[in-house]
Write an enzyme that holds these catalytic residues in place. Structure first.
Site, short mmCIF file in Angstrom:
data_model
loop_
_atom_site.label_atom_id
_atom_site.label_comp_id
_atom_site.label_asym_id
_atom_site.label_seq_id
_atom_site.Cartn_x
_atom_site.Cartn_y
_atom_site.Cartn_z
N LEU A 102 38.58 44.22 31.13
CA LEU A 102 37.91 43.49 32.25
C LEU A 102 38.17 41.85 31.96
CD1 LEU A 102 36.11 44.90 34.44
CD2 LEU A 102 34.12 44.16 33.08
N ASP A 103 38.74 41.57 33.11
CA ASP A 103 39.21 39.94 33.03
C ASP A 103 38.06 39.11 32.64
OD1 ASP A 103 41.35 40.87 34.12
OD2 ASP A 103 41.13 40.46 36.12
N TYR A 104 38.55 37.88 32.11
CA TYR A 104 37.62 36.84 31.71
C TYR A 104 36.52 36.30 32.65
CZ TYR A 104 36.40 32.18 29.81
OH TYR A 104 35.67 30.97 29.28
N THR A 106 35.73 38.27 35.23
CA THR A 106 35.02 39.41 36.02
C THR A 106 33.95 39.83 35.20
OG1 THR A 106 37.03 39.96 36.97
CG2 THR A 106 35.55 41.73 36.94
#
Length: 245
Positions: A102-104, A106
């Protein structure tokens, strides 16, 4: 009962079975002091199994649903000393790792586990585990772009699989738009890149569900234990993934 060595390694949570097989072939595994470098060898759980210099200890399998905040790295460490998901699980005795990414920037649902086989099953693209996001994008999403999202967006030399897309909120042409999307792929920054390709800026992004697992009852930074029924449902959906649309 004796079992294949790669299965025992995966069951320990050290890595996936596929990676365990490669470690065996690379001669990085010993059983009771003897190097094993071929597949098919069996071992007992009570044997002394050492992988890359680390002795395996059988752990109880753990499965958690975590509400990851923004500005948190989906990793167990960071060279820039930023906050990592590991920092939220210091009180957990077992070493659990992220199931996927999961992106930084997000927030949202992230599964954490120490079950190597489960991790490999859930994260492999062919199993088509669905993830649902809510994105706040700049401007109004027009009908033409909505159709493109539903049929697949070409990013560089890759075309995404069709997404389930619905507009949640849009007041007028100049306002931002809230969009809910469900995808089963997990390409790096995929949702952001899909919108950027179509000319929109993603202002905020949250993963609100993984299959039927939602964040209900959780605040950012909190987690809960998955029930055995929830784990079994995920496994069943993954096993049936290739037959799903």
């Amino acid at each position: 009962m004796a079992e294949r060595l790669q299965k025992l390694i995966a069951a320990s949570g050290y890595t996936s079975r596929r990676n365990a097989e490669q470690l065996i072939l690379d001669g990085k595994v010993t059983v009771n002091g003897t190097v094993v470098n071929q597949l098919g060898v069996k071992a007992e759980p009570s044997d002394i199994i050492i992988v890359e210099g680390v002795r395996l200890l059988k752990e109880n399998k753990r499965y958690y649903l975590f509400y990851k905040p923004e500005k948190v790295i989906t990793s167990m460490s960071d060279e820039k000393d930023r906050t990592c998901v590991k920092d939220f699980f210091e009180s957990v005795n077992e070493r659990v790792v992220p199931v996927g990414r999961l992106d930084y920037d997000t927030s949202g649902a992230l599964i954490m586990s120490n079950d190597g086989e489960f991790i490999n099953l859930i994260t492999h693209p062919r199993h088509k585990i669905k993830k649902t996001y809510v994105a706040k994008i700049s401007g109004k999403l027009d009908d033409r772009h909505l159709k493109i999202l539903r049929s697949g967006v070409r990013i560089d030399n890759y075309k995404t699989a069709p997404a389930e897309v619905n507009i949640v909120k849009n007041k007028n042409k100049s306002s931002n738009t809230l969009v809910r999307l469900t995808i089963h792929e997990g390409k790096n920054r995929q949702i952001r890149r899909m919108f950027e390709t179509l000319g929109y800026e993603v202002l905020k992004l949250k993963r609100e569900a993984i299959e039927d697992l939602t964040l209900e009852g959780l605040k950012k930074g909190e987690y809960r234990v998955l029930t055995i029924h929830e784990v079994k449902r995920l496994i069943n959906k993954a096993n049936n993934g290739e037959n799903r649309k």
